[in-house]
Design a protein around this motif. Structure first.
Motif, PDB file in Angstrom:
ATOM      1  N   ALA A  25      19.342  19.205  36.651  1.00  0.00           N
ATOM      2  CA  ALA A  25      18.450  19.413  37.801  1.00  0.00           C
ATOM      3  C   ALA A  25      19.104  20.245  38.904  1.00  0.00           C
ATOM      4  O   ALA A  25      18.490  20.466  39.944  1.00  0.00           O
ATOM      5  N   GLY A  26      20.348  20.681  38.679  1.00  0.00           N
ATOM      6  CA  GLY A  26      20.998  21.561  39.639  1.00  0.00           C
ATOM      7  C   GLY A  26      21.952  20.902  40.607  1.00  0.00           C
ATOM      8  O   GLY A  26      22.402  21.528  41.570  1.00  0.00           O
ATOM      9  N   TYR A  27      22.299  19.646  40.372  1.00  0.00           N
ATOM     10  CA  TYR A  27      23.255  18.954  41.240  1.00  0.00           C
ATOM     11  C   TYR A  27      24.689  19.254  40.805  1.00  0.00           C
ATOM     12  O   TYR A  27      24.983  19.357  39.611  1.00  0.00           O
ATOM     13  N   ASP A  28      25.602  19.357  41.768  1.00  0.00           N
ATOM     14  CA  ASP A  28      27.027  19.188  41.508  1.00  0.00           C
ATOM     15  C   ASP A  28      27.287  17.689  41.522  1.00  0.00           C
ATOM     16  O   ASP A  28      26.672  16.958  42.332  1.00  0.00           O
ATOM     17  N   VAL A  29      28.175  17.216  40.650  1.00  0.00           N
ATOM     18  CA  VAL A  29      28.325  15.772  40.520  1.00  0.00           C
ATOM     19  C   VAL A  29      29.780  15.329  40.564  1.00  0.00           C
ATOM     20  O   VAL A  29      30.668  15.999  40.027  1.00  0.00           O
ATOM     21  N   ALA A  30      30.001  14.189  41.208  1.00  0.00           N
ATOM     22  CA  ALA A  30      31.270  13.473  41.134  1.00  0.00           C
ATOM     23  C   ALA A  30      31.036  12.279  40.221  1.00  0.00           C
ATOM     24  O   ALA A  30      30.154  11.452  40.483  1.00  0.00           O
ATOM     25  N   LEU A  31      31.799  12.217  39.135  1.00  0.00           N
ATOM     26  CA  LEU A  31      31.629  11.182  38.126  1.00  0.00           C
ATOM     27  C   LEU A  31      32.735  10.149  38.280  1.00  0.00           C
ATOM     28  O   LEU A  31      33.916  10.474  38.179  1.00  0.00           O
ATOM     29  N   VAL A  32      32.348   8.897  38.493  1.00  0.00           N
ATOM     30  CA  VAL A  32      33.308   7.844  38.804  1.00  0.00           C
ATOM     31  C   VAL A  32      33.205   6.721  37.777  1.00  0.00           C
ATOM     32  O   VAL A  32      32.108   6.232  37.489  1.00  0.00           O
ATOM     33  N   VAL A  55      35.771  14.772  38.176  1.00  0.00           N
ATOM     34  CA  VAL A  55      36.036  13.507  37.486  1.00  0.00           C
ATOM     35  C   VAL A  55      36.983  12.667  38.326  1.00  0.00           C
ATOM     36  O   VAL A  55      38.049  13.138  38.754  1.00  0.00           O
ATOM     37  N   LEU A  56      36.612  11.413  38.562  1.00  0.00           N
ATOM     38  CA  LEU A  56      37.394  10.530  39.426  1.00  0.00           C
ATOM     39  C   LEU A  56      37.534   9.164  38.774  1.00  0.00           C
ATOM     40  O   LEU A  56      36.548   8.450  38.592  1.00  0.00           O
ATOM     41  N   GLN A  57      38.748   8.810  38.435  1.00  0.00           N
ATOM     42  CA  GLN A  57      38.995   7.483  37.861  1.00  0.00           C
ATOM     43  C   GLN A  57      39.112   6.473  38.995  1.00  0.00           C
ATOM     44  O   GLN A  57      39.969   6.593  39.865  1.00  0.00           O
ATOM     45  N   ALA A  58      38.226   5.492  38.994  1.00  0.00           N
ATOM     46  CA  ALA A  58      38.251   4.476  40.052  1.00  0.00           C
ATOM     47  C   ALA A  58      37.500   3.236  39.589  1.00  0.00           C
ATOM     48  O   ALA A  58      36.526   3.330  38.845  1.00  0.00           O
ATOM     49  N   ASP A  59      37.952   2.105  40.053  1.00  0.00           N
ATOM     50  CA  ASP A  59      37.286   0.823  39.835  1.00  0.00           C
ATOM     51  C   ASP A  59      36.552   0.479  41.124  1.00  0.00           C
ATOM     52  O   ASP A  59      37.184   0.378  42.191  1.00  0.00           O
ATOM     53  N   SER A  61      35.496  -2.142  42.239  1.00  0.00           N
ATOM     54  CA  SER A  61      35.908  -3.392  42.868  1.00  0.00           C
ATOM     55  C   SER A  61      37.183  -3.232  43.689  1.00  0.00           C
ATOM     56  O   SER A  61      37.583  -4.158  44.389  1.00  0.00           O
ATOM     57  N   SER A  62      37.800  -2.052  43.614  1.00  0.00           N
ATOM     58  CA  SER A  62      38.987  -1.758  44.421  1.00  0.00           C
ATOM     59  C   SER A  62      38.586  -0.878  45.604  1.00  0.00           C
ATOM     60  O   SER A  62      38.175   0.268  45.421  1.00  0.00           O
ATOM     61  N   TRP A  63      38.741  -1.406  46.825  1.00  0.00           N
ATOM     62  CA  TRP A  63      38.364  -0.650  48.011  1.00  0.00           C
ATOM     63  C   TRP A  63      39.164   0.644  48.121  1.00  0.00           C
ATOM     64  O   TRP A  63      38.606   1.704  48.392  1.00  0.00           O
ATOM     65  N   ASP A  64      40.448   0.573  47.894  1.00  0.00           N
ATOM     66  CA  ASP A  64      41.288   1.766  48.018  1.00  0.00           C
ATOM     67  C   ASP A  64      40.874   2.851  47.028  1.00  0.00           C
ATOM     68  O   ASP A  64      40.828   4.040  47.364  1.00  0.00           O
ATOM     69  N   GLU A  65      40.566   2.455  45.801  1.00  0.00           N
ATOM     70  CA  GLU A  65      40.205   3.432  44.772  1.00  0.00           C
ATOM     71  C   GLU A  65      38.859   4.080  45.056  1.00  0.00           C
ATOM     72  O   GLU A  65      38.701   5.303  44.926  1.00  0.00           O
ATOM     73  N   ILE A  66      37.879   3.287  45.451  1.00  0.00           N
ATOM     74  CA  ILE A  66      36.552   3.873  45.682  1.00  0.00           C
ATOM     75  C   ILE A  66      36.551   4.699  46.968  1.00  0.00           C
ATOM     76  O   ILE A  66      35.904   5.756  47.044  1.00  0.00           O
ATOM     77  N   MET A  67      37.316   4.284  47.974  1.00  0.00           N
ATOM     78  CA  MET A  67      37.413   5.059  49.204  1.00  0.00           C
ATOM     79  C   MET A  67      38.087   6.405  48.922  1.00  0.00           C
ATOM     80  O   MET A  67      37.649   7.454  49.421  1.00  0.00           O
ATOM     81  N   SER A  68      39.125   6.391  48.112  1.00  0.00           N
ATOM     82  CA  SER A  68      39.812   7.628  47.752  1.00  0.00           C
ATOM     83  C   SER A  68      38.888   8.562  46.985  1.00  0.00           C
ATOM     84  O   SER A  68      38.887   9.781  47.202  1.00  0.00           O
ATOM     85  N   ALA A  69      38.074   8.003  46.082  1.00  0.00           N
ATOM     86  CA  ALA A  69      37.143   8.815  45.294  1.00  0.00           C
ATOM     87  C   ALA A  69      36.109   9.488  46.185  1.00  0.00           C
ATOM     88  O   ALA A  69      35.771  10.667  46.002  1.00  0.00           O
ATOM     89  N   VAL A  70      35.599   8.762  47.161  1.00  0.00           N
ATOM     90  CA  VAL A  70      34.612   9.330  48.089  1.00  0.00           C
ATOM     91  C   VAL A  70      35.255  10.433  48.933  1.00  0.00           C
ATOM     92  O   VAL A  70      34.679  11.522  49.101  1.00  0.00           O
ATOM     93  N   ASP A  71      36.439  10.158  49.463  1.00  0.00           N
ATOM     94  CA  ASP A  71      37.122  11.158  50.295  1.00  0.00           C
ATOM     95  C   ASP A  71      37.411  12.433  49.507  1.00  0.00           C
ATOM     96  O   ASP A  71      37.241  13.549  50.022  1.00  0.00           O
TER      97      ASP A  71
END
Length: 251
Positions: A25-32, A55-59, A61-71
């Protein structure tokens, strides 16, 4: 300029199919997701379509991992337009073999993981006063079925959280969509040992989701036949309703 979507639980199932249809559909995507090799395989499949795929490896349930992925997404792809908090796990848990660690993991991923994902993205959305949050709940949020009470109650918590979030974010024009699927053919449901009525293939399920997301619907329930049955069951007097559930999923 392409819109940017951030998708959790992208390695398999609905998340995997969402990634494919979002790129189409034309989106750029971050896959977590936690399983990096599966994400990398998906990226190889998507790259020829011409959209940017991170591509972002993250769990979740881990605040640090998901925050890093978003940043990282904000820095490497740009401002996130669409968050799809899809990561989830299920659990068949008859009372005679209840496992507290397994139940805790369901809540850590399905409930806390979704909340943390939203909390990581929300400051960006609030600063820009725009954005679309999509949370994947389930029709199971409406009915707590024997043997699946842990999973069903986790999805009820998800739906309740998203409803409150929707109201709180209305003044900021940030949209919140709750997705409540029925049974979809995915690795998660393959282990189910009971009959799954109105079972949908993942591509068909995601096409329904995509239409609702693009329309910025508040709620997306599917398949419609099962959604009507589930809602109708809630109108039955409680003692009769409980007997019906007991016959559906004997414990």
């Amino acid at each position: 300029m392409s819109k940017i979507a951030f998708v959790t639980g992208a390695s398999t199932g609905l998340g995997h199919e969402l990634a494919k249809q979002l790129v189409a559909a034309g989106y750029d995507v971050a896959l977590v997701a936690r399983r990096l090799p599966l994400l990398e395989d998906l990226k190889k499949e998507l790259d020829p379509l011409g959209q940017r795929v991170l591509v972002l490896q993250a769990d979740v349930s881990s605040w640090d991992e998901i925050m890093s992925a978003v940043d990282r997404t904000e820095k490497e792809l740009g401002p996130i337009d669409l968050l799809i908090a899809n990561a989830g796990v299920s659990l068949d848990a008859p009372l005679k073999r209840f496992n507290a660690a397994e139940a805790r993991r369901v809540y850590e991923v399905n409930v806390i993981g979704l909340m943390q994902t939203v909390a990581a993205v929300l400051p960006y959305f609030m600063e820009r006063k725009r954005g679309h949050i999509v949370g994947v709940s389930s029709l199971a949020a409406y009915i707590s079925v024997p043997r699946s009470t842990v999973y069903c109650s986790s999805k009820a918590a998800v739906s309740s959280y998203l409803e409150g979030l929707r109201v709180e974010l209305m003044p900021l024009k940030i949209k919140v969509t709750t997705v409540c699927p029925g049974f979809v053919r995915t690795p998660m449901t393959q282990k189910n040992k009971f009959k799954m009525p109105f079972l949908l293939d993942a591509p068909d399920a995601v096409r329904i989701m995509m239409r609702g997301i693009e329309a910025k619907k508040t709620m997306i329930h599917f398949p419609s036949s099962l959604a009507m049955i589930v809602k109708g069951l809630r109108l039955i007097p409680a003692p009769i309703f409980r007997q019906i559930l007991l016959r559906l999923r004997p414990g």
